[in-house]
Design an enzyme around this catalytic site. Structure first.
Site, mmCIF file in Angstrom:
data_model
loop_
_atom_site.group_PDB
_atom_site.id
_atom_site.type_symbol
_atom_site.label_atom_id
_atom_site.label_comp_id
_atom_site.label_asym_id
_atom_site.label_seq_id
_atom_site.Cartn_x
_atom_site.Cartn_y
_atom_site.Cartn_z
ATOM 1 N N GLN A 93 0.843 -1.199 0.000
ATOM 2 C CA GLN A 93 0.000 0.000 0.000
ATOM 3 C C GLN A 93 0.878 1.249 0.000
ATOM 4 O O GLN A 93 0.385 2.360 -0.039
ATOM 5 C CB GLN A 93 -0.887 0.013 1.244
ATOM 6 C CG GLN A 93 -1.835 -1.153 1.315
ATOM 7 C CD GLN A 93 -2.362 -1.358 2.726
ATOM 8 O OE1 GLN A 93 -3.376 -0.802 3.103
ATOM 9 N NE2 GLN A 93 -1.655 -2.142 3.510
ATOM 10 N N ASP A 96 6.247 4.616 -1.621
ATOM 11 C CA ASP A 96 7.624 5.113 -1.494
ATOM 12 C C ASP A 96 8.654 4.405 -2.374
ATOM 13 O O ASP A 96 9.790 4.867 -2.493
ATOM 14 C CB ASP A 96 8.075 5.052 -0.023
ATOM 15 C CG ASP A 96 7.910 3.665 0.610
ATOM 16 O OD1 ASP A 96 8.081 2.651 -0.103
ATOM 17 O OD2 ASP A 96 7.627 3.596 1.827
ATOM 18 N N HIS A 111 -1.572 1.373 -4.218
ATOM 19 C CA HIS A 111 -1.952 2.783 -4.066
ATOM 20 C C HIS A 111 -1.096 3.717 -4.921
ATOM 21 O O HIS A 111 -1.013 4.905 -4.647
ATOM 22 C CB HIS A 111 -1.896 3.191 -2.589
ATOM 23 C CG HIS A 111 -2.929 2.485 -1.747
ATOM 24 N ND1 HIS A 111 -2.929 2.500 -0.371
ATOM 25 C CD2 HIS A 111 -4.015 1.753 -2.112
ATOM 26 C CE1 HIS A 111 -3.963 1.795 0.077
ATOM 27 N NE2 HIS A 111 -4.633 1.335 -0.958
ATOM 28 N N CYS A 122 -4.279 13.801 -21.376
ATOM 29 C CA CYS A 122 -4.030 12.667 -22.296
ATOM 30 C C CYS A 122 -3.916 11.339 -21.549
ATOM 31 O O CYS A 122 -3.792 10.293 -22.169
ATOM 32 C CB CYS A 122 -2.776 12.919 -23.139
ATOM 33 S SG CYS A 122 -1.239 12.832 -22.201
ATOM 34 N N GLY A 178 3.275 -4.606 8.783
ATOM 35 C CA GLY A 178 3.170 -3.168 9.020
ATOM 36 C C GLY A 178 1.962 -2.473 8.424
ATOM 37 O O GLY A 178 2.091 -1.356 7.926
HETATM 38 P P1 OAD Z 1 -1.249 2.789 9.010
HETATM 39 O O1 OAD Z 1 -0.567 4.026 9.474
HETATM 40 O O2 OAD Z 1 -2.732 2.720 9.099
HETATM 41 O O3 OAD Z 1 -0.689 1.555 9.855
HETATM 42 C C1 OAD Z 1 0.680 1.351 10.043
HETATM 43 C C2 OAD Z 1 0.848 0.066 10.823
HETATM 44 O O4 OAD Z 1 2.229 -0.181 10.954
HETATM 45 C C3 OAD Z 1 0.261 0.093 12.244
HETATM 46 O O5 OAD Z 1 -0.513 -1.074 12.460
HETATM 47 C C4 OAD Z 1 1.505 0.113 13.137
HETATM 48 O O6 OAD Z 1 1.300 -0.606 14.346
HETATM 49 C C5 OAD Z 1 2.510 -0.619 12.274
HETATM 50 N N1 OAD Z 1 3.928 -0.284 12.510
HETATM 51 C C6 OAD Z 1 4.463 0.870 12.970
HETATM 52 N N2 OAD Z 1 5.804 0.782 13.010
HETATM 53 C C7 OAD Z 1 6.136 -0.469 12.557
HETATM 54 C C8 OAD Z 1 7.365 -1.160 12.334
HETATM 55 N N3 OAD Z 1 8.543 -0.596 12.585
HETATM 56 N N4 OAD Z 1 7.299 -2.421 11.839
HETATM 57 C C9 OAD Z 1 6.109 -3.005 11.562
HETATM 58 N N5 OAD Z 1 4.930 -2.398 11.749
HETATM 59 C C10 OAD Z 1 4.931 -1.148 12.232
HETATM 60 O O7 OAD Z 1 -0.723 2.497 7.538
HETATM 61 P P2 OAD Z 1 -1.321 1.519 6.429
HETATM 62 O O8 OAD Z 1 -1.932 0.325 7.059
HETATM 63 O O9 OAD Z 1 -0.268 1.318 5.430
HETATM 64 O O10 OAD Z 1 -3.946 4.910 1.705
HETATM 65 O O11 OAD Z 1 -2.442 2.431 5.824
HETATM 66 C C11 OAD Z 1 -3.162 1.961 4.729
HETATM 67 C C12 OAD Z 1 -3.556 3.087 3.833
HETATM 68 O O12 OAD Z 1 -4.217 4.087 4.588
HETATM 69 C C13 OAD Z 1 -2.423 3.835 3.195
HETATM 70 O O13 OAD Z 1 -1.864 3.205 2.075
HETATM 71 C C14 OAD Z 1 -3.059 5.125 2.816
HETATM 72 C C15 OAD Z 1 -3.822 5.393 4.089
HETATM 73 O O14 OAD Z 1 -4.951 6.084 4.000
HETATM 74 C C16 OAD Z 1 -4.052 5.844 0.757
HETATM 75 O O15 OAD Z 1 -3.374 6.855 0.741
HETATM 76 C C17 OAD Z 1 -5.058 5.524 -0.299
#
Ligand code: OAD
Length: 241
Positions: A93, A96, A111, A122, A178
């Site tokens: 998701q 980067d 995403h 275009c 994550g």
């Molecule tokens: P979130 O910010 O919702 O969740 C990040 C997760 O990573 C959490 O469950 C944390 O506990 C965990 N975390 C933090 N540090 C970590 C580490 N060092 N190792 C492993 N896990 C860790 O991010 P996403 O789940 O990616 O969408 O969010 C999903 C989508 O929501 C994104 O892609 C974005 C956002 O809205 C769009 O922009 C369309």
């Protein structure tokens, strides 16, 4: 020996890049890098003020250029090299590009990507790493360029999503790293894998919406758990093949 190879699929979210210095989405009081998502990550925001939204994305791109893949990105890329691209599929998701910087192939960017732009006139998409001198940047056809990322209220790229669901269905093991698992349709991928017979493993310091269906969870940072997880996967594969 099994008649088909052991297949692993992986879904990553912002947490896998946390140790590379990329901010997660749901960490800091519901704000993303100090902004409400509806001010910077919706088609409405872009329509209202493309320069403001572009400034935000230019800042993400500037930061992103300095980010390096961490142990977890590298561990997954090396595992993919060992198992073969056809046996380890990566859906992310994240926008980067750090999985690719670590050497991973065929990454399914659900995403979109910070490193791609597309034209509103275009519809051509192209890679883009440059710093734009004027905002919003323009396409050679004269149309306005936008970041080729998925914003809220927008659909995901259909082909990529379809491929990610196919890989989830085919997998013997689905590894979730994550992600909070609150954003659909990505959050359904491990559920689809599970209902098609896969084991689901998770690496996350916190419990998530995926935790209840997990066969195994590592409550730690991705970089701390990755070696152990990779070794366990290799052991299972050796036992099977
Ligand atoms: P979130 O910010 O919702 O969740 C990040 C997760 O990573 C959490 O469950 C944390 O506990 C965990 N975390 C933090 N540090 C970590 C580490 N060092 N190792 C492993 N896990 C860790 O991010 P996403 O789940 O990616 O969408 O969010 C999903 C989508 O929501 C994104 O892609 C974005 C956002 O809205 C769009 O922009 C369309």
């Amino acid at each position: 020996m099994k008649d088909k190879p052991f297949k692993v699929a992986c879904l990553s979210g912002a947490g896998i890049s946390q140790e590379s210095g990329v901010a997660t989405f749901r960490g800091a009081g519901g704000l993303w890098e100090g902004h409400k998502v509806e001010d910077v990550a919706t088609p409405q925001a872009f329509e209202k003020d493309p320069v403001f939204v572009w400034r935000f994305y230019e800042e993400r791109r500037r930061q992103g250029k300095n980010c390096k893949p961490n142990k977890a990105h590298i561990g997954i890329a090396k595992l993919q090299e060992k198992l073969g691209v056809e046996n380890l599929s990566i859906a992310t998701q994240n926008v980067d590009g750090l999985h690719q910087k670590a050497g991973a192939k065929n990454v399914l960017e659900l995403h979109g990507s910070l490193w791609k732009v597309r034209c509103l006139k275009c519809f051509k998409e192209r890679e883009s790493y440059e710093e734009f001198k004027t905002l919003p940047p323009k396409c050679e056809c004269g149309g306005i360029l936008r970041p080729s990322v998925v914003w809220f209220y927008e659909p995901l790229p259909y082909d990529i999503l379809e491929e990610a669901f196919l890989k989830a269905k085919e997998s013997d093991l689905y590894l979730v790293i994550g992600t909070s698992g609150v954003v659909e349709p990505a959050a359904s991928l491990p559920k689809v894998a599970k209902s098609n017979g896969a084991k689901v493993w998770e690496i996350n310091p916190d419990e998530t919406t995926i935790t209840p269906i997990c066969d195994k969870s590592w409550r730690s940072k991705a970089g701390d758990a990755i070696d152990e997880v990779v070794n366990e996967i290799l052991k299972i594969r050796e036992g099977i093949e």
